[in-house]
Design an enzyme around this catalytic site. Sequence first.
Site, mmCIF file in Angstrom:
data_model
loop_
_atom_site.group_PDB
_atom_site.id
_atom_site.type_symbol
_atom_site.label_atom_id
_atom_site.label_comp_id
_atom_site.label_asym_id
_atom_site.label_seq_id
_atom_site.Cartn_x
_atom_site.Cartn_y
_atom_site.Cartn_z
ATOM 1 C CB SER B 112 -0.885 0.013 1.244
ATOM 2 O OG SER B 112 -1.482 1.281 1.435
ATOM 3 C CE1 TYR B 136 -6.347 4.529 -1.932
ATOM 4 C CE2 TYR B 136 -4.758 4.113 -0.180
ATOM 5 C CZ TYR B 136 -5.998 3.874 -0.767
ATOM 6 O OH TYR B 136 -6.867 3.004 -0.189
ATOM 7 C CB THR B 162 -6.552 2.374 -4.989
ATOM 8 O OG1 THR B 162 -5.765 1.208 -4.742
ATOM 9 C CG2 THR B 162 -7.903 2.234 -4.298
ATOM 10 C CE LYS B 230 -7.533 -3.059 -3.826
ATOM 11 N NZ LYS B 230 -8.080 -2.106 -2.852
ATOM 12 C CG HIS B 254 -11.447 0.310 -0.735
ATOM 13 N ND1 HIS B 254 -10.607 0.965 -1.580
ATOM 14 C CD2 HIS B 254 -10.817 0.325 0.468
ATOM 15 C CE1 HIS B 254 -9.534 1.381 -0.933
ATOM 16 N NE2 HIS B 254 -9.623 0.984 0.311
HETATM 17 C C1 LIG Z 1 -7.428 -2.211 7.185
HETATM 18 C C2 LIG Z 1 -7.518 -2.091 5.686
HETATM 19 C C3 LIG Z 1 -6.674 -1.250 5.007
HETATM 20 C C4 LIG Z 1 -6.734 -1.126 3.632
HETATM 21 N N1 LIG Z 1 -5.863 -0.306 2.993
HETATM 22 C C5 LIG Z 1 -5.916 -0.223 1.646
HETATM 23 C C6 LIG Z 1 -4.988 0.560 0.942
HETATM 24 O O1 LIG Z 1 -4.127 1.176 1.552
HETATM 25 N N2 LIG Z 1 -5.077 0.641 -0.395
HETATM 26 C C7 LIG Z 1 -6.051 -0.050 -1.092
HETATM 27 O O2 LIG Z 1 -6.111 0.039 -2.318
HETATM 28 N N3 LIG Z 1 -6.930 -0.814 -0.456
HETATM 29 C C8 LIG Z 1 -6.878 -0.930 0.899
HETATM 30 N N4 LIG Z 1 -7.759 -1.729 1.519
HETATM 31 C C9 LIG Z 1 -8.726 -2.493 0.728
HETATM 32 C C10 LIG Z 1 -8.150 -3.858 0.371
HETATM 33 O O3 LIG Z 1 -7.101 -3.737 -0.549
HETATM 34 C C11 LIG Z 1 -9.195 -4.773 -0.265
HETATM 35 O O4 LIG Z 1 -9.755 -4.147 -1.402
HETATM 36 C C12 LIG Z 1 -10.311 -5.198 0.631
HETATM 37 O O5 LIG Z 1 -9.904 -5.336 1.963
HETATM 38 C C13 LIG Z 1 -10.798 -6.534 0.102
HETATM 39 O O6 LIG Z 1 -11.842 -7.046 0.810
HETATM 40 P P1 LIG Z 1 -11.723 -8.153 1.991
HETATM 41 O O7 LIG Z 1 -11.149 -7.430 3.178
HETATM 42 O O8 LIG Z 1 -13.159 -8.488 2.156
HETATM 43 O O9 LIG Z 1 -10.882 -9.319 1.542
HETATM 44 C C14 LIG Z 1 -7.703 -1.847 2.901
HETATM 45 C C15 LIG Z 1 -8.549 -2.708 3.586
HETATM 46 C C16 LIG Z 1 -8.462 -2.843 4.957
HETATM 47 C C17 LIG Z 1 -9.373 -3.808 5.635
#
Ligand SMILES: Cc1cc2nc3c(=O)[nH]c(=O)nc-3n(C[C@H](O)[C@H](O)[C@H](O)COP(=O)(O)O)c2cc1C
Lengths: 368, 368, 368, 368
Positions: B112, B136, B162, B230, B254
Amino acid sequence: MSRIPHTLCSLSDYEAEAERHLPPDVWAYISGSSMDGLTKRRNASAYDQCLLQSRVLVEGLGQGGCQTQLFGRSLKSPLLIAPLAYQRLVHPMGEIATVQAALAQGVGFCLSTLSSTSIEAVSEAASDSCRWFQLYCQPDLNETLHLIDRAEQADFQALIVTVDAPFNGVRHDEQRAGFRLPADVSAVNLNHLPKPRAGDSVFECWMKTAPTWKTIGLILEHTHLPVILKGVMHPEDALKAVDLGVSGIIVSNHGGRVLDTQPASLEVLPLMRQVLPEGFPILMDGGIRRGSDIFKAIALGADAVLLGRYVLYALAVAGPLGVAHILRVLRDELEATMALCGCASLADVSTACLFDFPGTFSNNRGLE
Amino acid sequence: MSRIPHTLCSLSDYEAEAERHLPPDVWAYISGSSMDGLTKRRNASAYDQCLLQSRVLVEGLGQGGCQTQLFGRSLKSPLLIAPLAYQRLVHPMGEIATVQAALAQGVGFCLSTLSSTSIEAVSEAASDSCRWFQLYCQPDLNETLHLIDRAEQADFQALIVTVDAPFNGVRHDEQRAGFRLPADVSAVNLNHLPKPRAGDSVFECWMKTAPTWKTIGLILEHTHLPVILKGVMHPEDALKAVDLGVSGIIVSNHGGRVLDTQPASLEVLPLMRQVLPEGFPILMDGGIRRGSDIFKAIALGADAVLLGRYVLYALAVAGPLGVAHILRVLRDELEATMALCGCASLADVSTACLFDFPGTFSNNRGLE
Amino acid sequence: MSRIPHTLCSLSDYEAEAERHLPPDVWAYISGSSMDGLTKRRNASAYDQCLLQSRVLVEGLGQGGCQTQLFGRSLKSPLLIAPLAYQRLVHPMGEIATVQAALAQGVGFCLSTLSSTSIEAVSEAASDSCRWFQLYCQPDLNETLHLIDRAEQADFQALIVTVDAPFNGVRHDEQRAGFRLPADVSAVNLNHLPKPRAGDSVFECWMKTAPTWKTIGLILEHTHLPVILKGVMHPEDALKAVDLGVSGIIVSNHGGRVLDTQPASLEVLPLMRQVLPEGFPILMDGGIRRGSDIFKAIALGADAVLLGRYVLYALAVAGPLGVAHILRVLRDELEATMALCGCASLADVSTACLFDFPGTFSNNRGLE
Amino acid sequence: MSRIPHTLCSLSDYEAEAERHLPPDVWAYISGSSMDGLTKRRNASAYDQCLLQSRVLVEGLGQGGCQTQLFGRSLKSPLLIAPLAYQRLVHPMGEIATVQAALAQGVGFCLSTLSSTSIEAVSEAASDSCRWFQLYCQPDLNETLHLIDRAEQADFQALIVTVDAPFNGVRHDEQRAGFRLPADVSAVNLNHLPKPRAGDSVFECWMKTAPTWKTIGLILEHTHLPVILKGVMHPEDALKAVDLGVSGIIVSNHGGRVLDTQPASLEVLPLMRQVLPEGFPILMDGGIRRGSDIFKAIALGADAVLLGRYVLYALAVAGPLGVAHILRVLRDELEATMALCGCASLADVSTACLFDFPGTFSNNRGLE
Ligand SMILES: Cc1cc2nc3c(=O)[nH]c(=O)nc-3n(C[C@H](O)[C@H](O)[C@H](O)COP(=O)(O)O)c2cc1C
Ligand SMILES: Cc1cc2nc3c(=O)[nH]c(=O)nc-3n(C[C@H](O)[C@H](O)[C@H](O)COP(=O)(O)O)c2cc1C
Ligand SMILES: Cc1cc2nc3c(=O)[nH]c(=O)nc-3n(C[C@H](O)[C@H](O)[C@H](O)COP(=O)(O)O)c2cc1C
Ligand SMILES: Cc1cc2nc3c(=O)[nH]c(=O)nc-3n(C[C@H](O)[C@H](O)[C@H](O)COP(=O)(O)O)c2cc1C
């Protein structure tokens, strides 16, 4: 309360808090509904079944906003406080608190015939506000017309005639809780509440003096204010209203407080938009709790929505500040939803923004 | 933890354990979602409604396996660790632990922009890993391009941009829990976090500097890495991405953290496969919890899937070993599912392996 | 137990009682299922969604009955005890108890390859019984054929080859409960249990030696017994079985113990009846708990059904008497259902006796 | 009880109170149902899925009312008390209390063959009442005809022949609770209860002496009273009844007490109306709990409805006053519903008053 604590983020938080806060009979009166509460619940769950279609990387959203025009006035968001009787039940400021919160947040306000504050006092407390008077037709036509005159003189800008509640409906929640108005709260704008006529049935007691289409005709002749019918759920009734010359309708089942097991107002909304003339104002209420709910109502054809019970929950918990807070929360959530669905203005919000909505939302049964 | 106890069998077991393990505010931040969490739940339940068609006595399964190629690299299973901010929140090793687990298990890793470990340190800790950098876009384009340069120099092999989170979304879980980053965890790859601009609305505060299709064009010109978008949930957005020259998309909402009441990503997946050019890489994430979930995503058109929250649960409960364990569990479950559905390789996995899937999975509404 | 108490009326009563009765790990092994247990639950709930059409005042029901013929033998009801491994786990008499109960109630009995009583001992204990031998193909073909020879010599009258479980499936319930066979219960008919081959995946460990259509061919050549395939859920597999010369199939997902999120066996049944030659024997199992469930399976095309877990619950709670009791309860409930739907014999039971059954029951997706 | 407390507003309130009030075995007998109670629940929930279409401002409702004519007698509402055995189980006045409450409220009353008060005593206690005799055909035809003669002499005005319960059905609730009639309550109109014949099955024990279409023919020849068949759920059976000369049918599944997993009676109702001759009397029962339920039954084709279990709950809790109260509550709720749906009389109540009703309500499967 002079500051909103960080645990009150969403309208639901106020609901939970209000239940803890209010005497059980007042809670039963406000949160209650007709019979088994199925329509109240359906009103709310309908939004959850209506899915959003997000869009990404859209140009030009920096200028976005959710302001709108309604009967010639600007609102910061397509939102009004619904007519809600006896607001002093939950807070000493009552209607004064809510109309000022509405003014501060740039949204509309509807004053109930059964308000616990006088028409004139509300006007004075918020003279710049967008405010509409909600009329319950009285058994005596002259009293009805007199209420209209007072609202006109107090510069109310539109007249909502509630047509879905010729009597109270079957309200067991408040009956079981033994709810009664306390001595210091009353319908100050009426000399007396309409009493049921003698009789063995609801027909004899209430329907003999209930308003009819003829009553609406007389009201339209009497007033120069735009007249809006509240509580229309059948497309044929809506078309009749248009023919008669009303200026708008509110698709509403009275928050499920009068007749249970009706469809959600959100389900009826697209049928209305389909049959009514383009541009004819359609408002709706029932179950609005999130800014995304407002977005969906707009997408399915509403020009604006009214907010009911949550106003009273916020008023009970945090007074005028609480009401202002939830109005702001709704606007922020609505704008966040618009931005994420690629809409810079309400005009961009349409059924194309919805991924899918259940069958009844689009069927045409109401008209066959 | 140096051995996994026999009570931790499935990813769900880690979830329950993590809730016990983590401070409530961190739990709220990780497990939380936008508004009422409906999309988070729908992401997960969509798999349960998609039924498998088992096959028996198939010849040639002795040679089977679930390895795949993605952007020129081999993976032992069609799986990547999703980009997840601030991993040091739940374990002192943070991103170092997860990238090493990914490498050990032969799956991909996404770092990330908001990682709590530097781009360069991650590279060094797992130089042979399949690793992608998640971008980002920053308000200042130069900062954005500088991040890309660093990722290229650190031998990241693809760039995920993203696009579904121009701002945080409405996150009441973490707000109510009072979540704040602790002093020793921060976005070490950025000089500072993007601050909202002054303004009264999300449009003014965030959307004025949000990335648009134009930004994607500039990024494509700047980098030689494959660029993957994404957070694409609308087929028209996907088609626009193809036209612009991106190398793949990730169907994702997301994890339901930005906009609630969207369809599940699994529901949108077949619509995407239907409209996109054959062979165009489609990844997806959201709710993956079982190897059979991966199987269904592949059957409905995905080339690979990303795993989000469960990575953090496993990291919190059992460190790098825990993460490696769940990656392995998923592979074993995927291969068991393949074997029982008569598929020797991922190429055999298609909609013919599904008994039935709900209507929205196959409809075409997104495009009308 | 020498008398059944009046609180044990239905099969569900035995289930609740067995859970109280059995050590948690044995309960987990018996009641458990693959992954999240969705198919186990769907197997059961499918019956509830299949509605009966009652008929009144029908003539000629005084002679009614539910007896049937299966592979040349008469049964008092269209019911067999499913092959269930290791029955001495729950009662010292084990398979002896169940075969004797089956004989007493005039229904069929299937002996598992993994039985904890020898093939020969079962035969001796109930020489007049209708009994079938269930075969798990062994990695070494000679061992497989030797098992068949023993079953033939012990006068088993048919051979069930279970084809849906080349390995155990993902069984977290028993794993979490730490289940292991106690020292005094084992697969006495085998020299040793098949061990997984060395390897990194389920393909290498199990699928290299799993039976294929070729194996079925060899078995058909070797034996003169009717061969029935158990665990067929795809119409194309069923048609292949017919072509090869098998004598019947059992539509089954192994009670949801091997692959989760499959359709209920009841949902697949009508698809099978639709494509298979008229008169070709189709049996089914999965979730049978009421005589009305049997009625519905017959109506949707089954010739008979097998009863799984409830046999073990009854055996655990009340020994052979308990097993006999539930077999009798099922017959009584089946006959009551027949009488109230106006059917004097199983031949009268058809889809015309059903009011409505959900979409998937009648669709044709399996074949496209 | 000489006054109804304000906490008893709706029929549900009586149900909750009765459960607290009655001995567990009597509660099990009354509230219980066949097998798993799915039909009992479906009977009730069917109303909730049938949505009302409200109308506003309708002229002429001041004269409205819900009175009706049934077989030449006037009723204040389209309601009868269903035949319910052994009413002295829950109140010493038994059937005397219920017939007097019915008379007082101007609704009909049905006396069960299994009444705990004699035919003659009921007549005497309420000689002006609208009362029908419910006949269970006895194994000996002469006894059957003798019952009819007594009912005629006692001025019962119609004969209901219950055809859906040739035996009791599978009633585990009362079995588990160990229910038995107490010494002072019995079927006083019969010399003895019909005993099962010797035999191994329900067919031999009960169906050999069960009534058939031939029995109905003999009854029709014997009596001059209108004969109504109770328990018809198949359109073909209804058509046969018309051909034979019966005067009406009651669509009923016996409140789910005989055969479980049948459709709700409300679901079957429109199919009946569709195939039966115009004007042919169709009554129904099952799950009626609200005046709006009656409205929906009328809208879908019923001429009147019968009320079962709630009568006994009210009788148990508050004696004759309680029964009169719930009859009145139902009328009030029905009239409120009519007024809000714009219906001045039952003749105005039609499917046009319904917004939507689930698929099976309108399909035609019963007849194919
Ligand atoms: C705590 C947390 C932090 C996340 N941080 C990012 C991030 O920095 N960048 C991003 O593109 N997605 C981020 N996501 C989204 C994840 O990449 C992903 O799309 C999502 O968690 C997928 O669903 P799932 O948790 O049901 O497997 C984050 C998700 C969580 C739970
Ligand atoms: C306590 C209470 C009092 C109400 N009083 C009135 C009223 O006086 N006039 C009116 O037209 N509607 C009245 N309503 C109905 C509201 O205007 C509105 O239609 C309904 O509450 C909307 O649904 P919601 O509560 O789900 O937002 C009242 C509702 C409540 C909850
Ligand atoms: C404890 C247990 C052991 C089983 N052992 C076998 C077996 O050895 N061979 C086999 O073919 N099926 C076996 N089965 C599957 C059953 O034969 C049957 O397909 C399944 O239990 C039917 O579903 P039901 O339990 O819902 O009735 C077993 C099932 C259980 C619950
Ligand atoms: C305790 C009890 C006794 C009953 N006795 C009779 C009876 O003697 N004859 C009959 O035709 N139906 C009998 N019924 C069925 C009712 O007449 C009626 O069909 C059923 O209760 C209607 O459903 P409801 O209880 O949901 O309103 C009985 C029902 C109950 C609950």
